[in-house]
Design a protein around this motif. Sequence first.
Motif, PDB file in Angstrom:
ATOM      1  N   ASP B 146      43.014  32.013  41.800  1.00 33.73           N
ATOM      2  CA  ASP B 146      42.420  32.329  40.504  1.00 33.73           C
ATOM      3  C   ASP B 146      41.167  33.174  40.667  1.00 33.73           C
ATOM      4  OD1 ASP B 146      44.277  30.943  39.014  1.00 33.73           O
ATOM      5  OD2 ASP B 146      43.225  29.045  39.274  1.00 33.73           O
ATOM      6  N   TYR B 147      40.479  32.907  41.754  1.00 31.73           N
ATOM      7  CA  TYR B 147      39.211  33.578  41.958  1.00 31.73           C
ATOM      8  C   TYR B 147      39.401  34.985  42.530  1.00 31.73           C
ATOM      9  CZ  TYR B 147      34.276  34.082  43.026  1.00 31.73           C
ATOM     10  OH  TYR B 147      32.995  34.529  43.064  1.00 31.73           O
ATOM     11  N   PHE B 148      40.345  35.114  43.467  1.00 35.42           N
ATOM     12  CA  PHE B 148      40.578  36.430  44.079  1.00 35.42           C
ATOM     13  C   PHE B 148      41.558  37.285  43.290  1.00 35.42           C
ATOM     14  CE2 PHE B 148      39.665  34.044  48.190  1.00 35.42           C
ATOM     15  CZ  PHE B 148      38.336  34.437  48.177  1.00 35.42           C
ATOM     16  N   GLY B 149      42.418  36.624  42.526  1.00 30.74           N
ATOM     17  CA  GLY B 149      43.482  37.327  41.800  1.00 30.74           C
ATOM     18  C   GLY B 149      43.026  38.535  41.003  1.00 30.74           C
ATOM     19  N   PRO B 150      42.019  38.370  40.135  1.00 25.59           N
ATOM     20  CA  PRO B 150      41.583  39.518  39.334  1.00 25.59           C
ATOM     21  C   PRO B 150      41.129  40.701  40.205  1.00 25.59           C
ATOM     22  CG  PRO B 150      40.674  37.498  38.453  1.00 25.59           C
ATOM     23  CD  PRO B 150      41.339  37.131  39.742  1.00 25.59           C
ATOM     24  N   VAL B 151      40.443  40.398  41.299  1.00 24.64           N
ATOM     25  CA  VAL B 151      39.982  41.467  42.181  1.00 24.64           C
ATOM     26  C   VAL B 151      41.173  42.173  42.825  1.00 24.64           C
ATOM     27  CG1 VAL B 151      38.602  42.026  44.203  1.00 24.64           C
ATOM     28  CG2 VAL B 151      37.860  40.222  42.648  1.00 24.64           C
ATOM     29  N   LEU B 152      42.138  41.360  43.267  1.00 20.30           N
ATOM     30  CA  LEU B 152      43.321  41.934  43.917  1.00 20.30           C
ATOM     31  C   LEU B 152      44.133  42.784  42.946  1.00 20.30           C
ATOM     32  CD1 LEU B 152      44.372  38.841  46.013  1.00 20.30           C
ATOM     33  CD2 LEU B 152      43.432  40.986  46.872  1.00 20.30           C
ATOM     34  N   LEU B 153      44.231  42.297  41.724  1.00 23.56           N
ATOM     35  CA  LEU B 153      44.946  43.053  40.693  1.00 23.56           C
ATOM     36  C   LEU B 153      44.317  44.442  40.551  1.00 23.56           C
ATOM     37  CD1 LEU B 153      47.137  42.755  38.487  1.00 23.56           C
ATOM     38  CD2 LEU B 153      45.308  42.076  36.929  1.00 23.56           C
ATOM     39  N   GLY B 154      43.000  44.455  40.432  1.00 21.80           N
ATOM     40  CA  GLY B 154      42.290  45.731  40.327  1.00 21.80           C
ATOM     41  C   GLY B 154      42.486  46.583  41.561  1.00 21.80           C
ATOM     42  N   GLY B 219      51.125  32.180  37.602  1.00 29.68           N
ATOM     43  CA  GLY B 219      50.202  31.238  36.987  1.00 29.68           C
ATOM     44  C   GLY B 219      48.745  31.511  37.309  1.00 29.68           C
ATOM     45  N   LEU B 220      48.414  32.778  37.474  1.00 29.65           N
ATOM     46  CA  LEU B 220      47.016  33.150  37.708  1.00 29.65           C
ATOM     47  C   LEU B 220      46.203  32.760  36.475  1.00 29.65           C
ATOM     48  CD1 LEU B 220      45.149  34.725  39.679  1.00 29.65           C
ATOM     49  CD2 LEU B 220      45.742  36.787  38.434  1.00 29.65           C
ATOM     50  N   LEU B 221      45.026  32.198  36.750  1.00 29.88           N
ATOM     51  CA  LEU B 221      44.145  31.768  35.667  1.00 29.88           C
ATOM     52  C   LEU B 221      43.887  32.912  34.699  1.00 29.88           C
ATOM     53  CD1 LEU B 221      42.231  29.439  34.687  1.00 29.88           C
ATOM     54  CD2 LEU B 221      40.447  30.573  36.016  1.00 29.88           C
ATOM     55  N   MET B 222      44.060  32.673  33.400  1.00 26.97           N
ATOM     56  CA  MET B 222      43.866  33.735  32.414  1.00 26.97           C
ATOM     57  C   MET B 222      43.233  33.148  31.175  1.00 26.97           C
ATOM     58  SD  MET B 222      44.150  36.840  31.649  1.00 26.97           S
ATOM     59  CE  MET B 222      44.375  37.952  30.276  1.00 26.97           C
ATOM     60  N   GLU B 223      41.912  33.295  31.098  1.00 24.26           N
ATOM     61  CA  GLU B 223      41.175  32.701  29.987  1.00 24.26           C
ATOM     62  C   GLU B 223      41.020  33.679  28.829  1.00 24.26           C
ATOM     63  OE1 GLU B 223      40.004  29.633  29.734  1.00 24.26           O
ATOM     64  OE2 GLU B 223      40.626  28.948  31.715  1.00 24.26           O
ATOM     65  N   GLY B 224      41.037  34.986  29.132  1.00 23.47           N
ATOM     66  CA  GLY B 224      40.738  35.992  28.108  1.00 23.47           C
ATOM     67  C   GLY B 224      41.984  36.645  27.548  1.00 23.47           C
ATOM     68  N   ALA B 225      41.803  37.834  26.964  1.00 30.20           N
ATOM     69  CA  ALA B 225      42.906  38.528  26.295  1.00 30.20           C
ATOM     70  C   ALA B 225      43.576  39.516  27.255  1.00 30.20           C
ATOM     71  CB  ALA B 225      42.384  39.276  25.068  1.00 30.20           C
ATOM     72  N   PHE B 226      44.902  39.518  27.205  1.00 33.99           N
ATOM     73  CA  PHE B 226      45.694  40.384  28.082  1.00 33.99           C
ATOM     74  C   PHE B 226      45.377  41.858  27.843  1.00 33.99           C
ATOM     75  CE2 PHE B 226      49.683  42.377  29.563  1.00 33.99           C
ATOM     76  CZ  PHE B 226      49.726  41.814  30.831  1.00 33.99           C
ATOM     77  N   ILE B 227      45.125  42.202  26.587  1.00 32.85           N
ATOM     78  CA  ILE B 227      44.887  43.601  26.237  1.00 32.85           C
ATOM     79  C   ILE B 227      43.629  44.142  26.954  1.00 32.85           C
ATOM     80  CG2 ILE B 227      43.601  43.033  24.107  1.00 32.85           C
ATOM     81  CD1 ILE B 227      46.063  45.920  24.254  1.00 32.85           C
ATOM     82  N   TYR B 228      42.641  43.255  27.150  1.00 36.39           N
ATOM     83  CA  TYR B 228      41.432  43.686  27.876  1.00 36.39           C
ATOM     84  C   TYR B 228      41.744  43.954  29.344  1.00 36.39           C
ATOM     85  CZ  TYR B 228      38.488  42.420  23.885  1.00 36.39           C
ATOM     86  OH  TYR B 228      37.906  42.344  22.658  1.00 36.39           O
ATOM     87  N   VAL B 229      42.639  43.135  29.887  1.00 40.74           N
ATOM     88  CA  VAL B 229      43.052  43.353  31.280  1.00 40.74           C
ATOM     89  C   VAL B 229      43.691  44.732  31.408  1.00 40.74           C
ATOM     90  CG1 VAL B 229      44.603  42.576  33.110  1.00 40.74           C
ATOM     91  CG2 VAL B 229      43.339  40.899  31.761  1.00 40.74           C
ATOM     92  N   ALA B 297      36.471  44.935  39.014  1.00 41.34           N
ATOM     93  CA  ALA B 297      36.641  43.555  39.461  1.00 41.34           C
ATOM     94  C   ALA B 297      35.731  42.621  38.660  1.00 41.34           C
ATOM     95  CB  ALA B 297      36.337  43.450  40.952  1.00 41.34           C
ATOM     96  N   ASP B 298      34.521  43.097  38.421  1.00 40.80           N
ATOM     97  CA  ASP B 298      33.565  42.304  37.640  1.00 40.80           C
ATOM     98  C   ASP B 298      34.120  42.035  36.238  1.00 40.80           C
ATOM     99  OD1 ASP B 298      30.944  41.153  37.119  1.00 40.80           O
ATOM    100  OD2 ASP B 298      30.635  42.887  35.804  1.00 40.80           O
ATOM    101  N   ALA B 299      34.637  43.106  35.616  1.00 39.23           N
ATOM    102  CA  ALA B 299      35.169  42.953  34.259  1.00 39.23           C
ATOM    103  C   ALA B 299      36.412  42.065  34.263  1.00 39.23           C
ATOM    104  CB  ALA B 299      35.500  44.327  33.679  1.00 39.23           C
ATOM    105  N   LEU B 300      37.299  42.279  35.246  1.00 41.05           N
ATOM    106  CA  LEU B 300      38.530  41.493  35.280  1.00 41.05           C
ATOM    107  C   LEU B 300      38.232  40.011  35.474  1.00 41.05           C
ATOM    108  CD1 LEU B 300      40.910  43.841  37.305  1.00 41.05           C
ATOM    109  CD2 LEU B 300      41.120  43.191  34.907  1.00 41.05           C
ATOM    110  N   ARG B 301      37.247  39.691  36.323  1.00 37.43           N
ATOM    111  CA  ARG B 301      36.870  38.290  36.518  1.00 37.43           C
ATOM    112  C   ARG B 301      36.265  37.699  35.261  1.00 37.43           C
ATOM    113  NH1 ARG B 301      34.341  37.817  42.460  1.00 37.43           N
ATOM    114  NH2 ARG B 301      36.311  37.352  43.483  1.00 37.43           N
ATOM    115  N   ASN B 302      35.438  38.525  34.602  1.00 40.79           N
ATOM    116  CA  ASN B 302      34.837  38.039  33.355  1.00 40.79           C
ATOM    117  C   ASN B 302      35.906  37.712  32.331  1.00 40.79           C
ATOM    118  OD1 ASN B 302      32.151  37.935  33.957  1.00 40.79           O
ATOM    119  ND2 ASN B 302      31.733  40.041  33.352  1.00 40.79           N
ATOM    120  N   ILE B 303      36.946  38.555  32.275  1.00 39.73           N
ATOM    121  CA  ILE B 303      38.018  38.319  31.300  1.00 39.73           C
ATOM    122  C   ILE B 303      38.883  37.138  31.724  1.00 39.73           C
ATOM    123  CG2 ILE B 303      40.077  39.277  30.211  1.00 39.73           C
ATOM    124  CD1 ILE B 303      38.815  42.089  30.926  1.00 39.73           C
ATOM    125  N   MET B 304      39.352  37.199  32.976  1.00 41.67           N
ATOM    126  CA  MET B 304      40.400  36.267  33.382  1.00 41.67           C
ATOM    127  C   MET B 304      39.860  34.896  33.753  1.00 41.67           C
ATOM    128  SD  MET B 304      42.735  39.008  35.454  1.00 41.67           S
ATOM    129  CE  MET B 304      44.168  37.973  35.673  1.00 41.67           C
TER     130      MET B 304
END
Lengths: 241, 341
Positions: B146-154, B219-229, B297-304
């Motif tokens: 969950d923690y590395f996922g957003p960074v890796l996605l980016g 099942g990556l942690l996703m707290e925010g909106a997909f559209i922002y991702v 990565a910063d933005a993706l973590r903030n969102i996700m």
Amino acid sequence: MSQQNNIVSIRNVSKAFGKHSVLHEITLEISAGEIFGFLGPSGAGKTTLVKQLAGLDTPTEGANFLFGDKMPNIHLINKIGYMAQSDALYNELTAKENLEFFASLYGLKHKARKKRISEVMELVSLTDDLNKLVSNYSGGMKRRLSLAIALLHQPQLLILDEPTVGIDPVLRKSIWDAFVSLKENGTTIIVTTHVMDEAEKCDRLGMIRDGKLIAVGTPNMLVQETKASSIEEAFLIYGGA
Amino acid sequence: MRLLALVIRILQQIIRDKRTIALLIVAPILILTMLNLVFNGKDYVPKIGFVNIPDTLETQLLASDAEITTYETEKQAIEALADHELDAYLLFDSMEPTVVLEGSDPSVNGSVIQWLQSSLSTVQQDIQSEPKIEYIYGSSTMSSFDYFGPVLLGFFVFFFTFLIAGISFLRERTTGTLERLLASPIRKWEIVLGYTIGFGIFAIIQASIIAAYAIYGLGLLMEGAFIYVLLITLALAITALTLGILLSTFANNELQIIQFIPLAVVPQIFFSGLFNLDTISEWLRWIIPLTPLYYAADALRNIMVRGMGWDMIYQDVLFLLGFSILFIVLNIFALRRYRKI
């Protein structure tokens, strides 16, 4: 010297890459409706010169004028059809997709585009291969497709860099017949070549060697002046061999 | 119209190249799946320290599935924790248990908690209250992925878009089609923008598939909106492709594009937040704001991870757009080499 008739005016053009001089003080006028050939060995500077005329390069000294305006000029580009020495084609696409792409770049609308595509493909005898991928084309077919693309927007001036390399004699003849009929319709054609029998078909020839224009005239005139038996011999005499 | 023609041509070319499409979509999915399995492995044996444990309990707990060390004082245990000799220590203060976790690695935390629950349940009758769980770092519900996922996605979006756009433009240059394009009335900005839009469209498709797979498939942690991702990945993709095109100007063949990867792509990983940014040495820190991946990565973590919205990510978007515009302008300028007008 009337500007009207001289479509191309090369004025004291020199080009150097660093210390290496490629073109040396070339001055030449090419008039409307003629087939002008630049003849010379590879490395003589032919491609550099025609690239300048197509707006892809600029001289170090001197200037080129096309239709009375200094090159490069974006508004003149539409009047020029350019075929490079290497086949600049998208191999992943079909011939038709290539043609449609370039036709759109020249602003040909849907209907005119379709008509022109079938016309130029007929001219280069590729109608049956229209929907083939270019990667499946032979070298000669690619050359002809490049030519077809250069003809698409019916340019007033055609600049063709070694247009018939890799094309067999029968097709070469039909392509030259096409050049003649284009010329009769008022198109000016500039070709570069190092094939002597092709040179004879030009209205006028400019012989280039080591970046210098060593002789200009009709093929007959060049032969007579040097008392040579062929263009080839004339070229050697002008070159001081 | 010329712009549209160029966009259509680029899309046609991409569609023809099935293998590249596969690389762009399958490779990130494969790597993410592997990382998911690597980070979420369950067989880790936690290292636990005991401080002040009643003797009766100790003998029972020693039999459980953990590496256990006994310490005389809490101070010793804290030192061991700092030296990474321990993952956690269990402390009894007059029959009230407290567990202190080092906490920085969520998968280790998981193992510790699991151990605690299973082993303490067998001796519950001797303990007067539920154990108190304290984290030095991290929290209880997060996994490493969950923690590395957003960074890796980016990173995947950046890396693959950079590569494919750079190589495509290089090919355009080396096959002579760029020159042929410039012999037509197309404007230089139309070429650069056409590439940006053409590959941008593809990048958004790629990013959607990869992000959807990571979030809904893995099942990556996703707290925010997909559209922002999607917005962030698109902005990042445009930065990557304009940078790729720009660097391809300085390469003469595909191999030389690959040579840019350790220079332009890999260092960005260091500053993307995959590693702790606070521990980066002072004399390297000035690079952080220069790396596009950092903002993404910063933005993706903030969102996700933190579920934040537009007000917390717009600055990152602006930075990414700023990079893109800078690279686009430089690209148009670089094309002057081929045609002055």
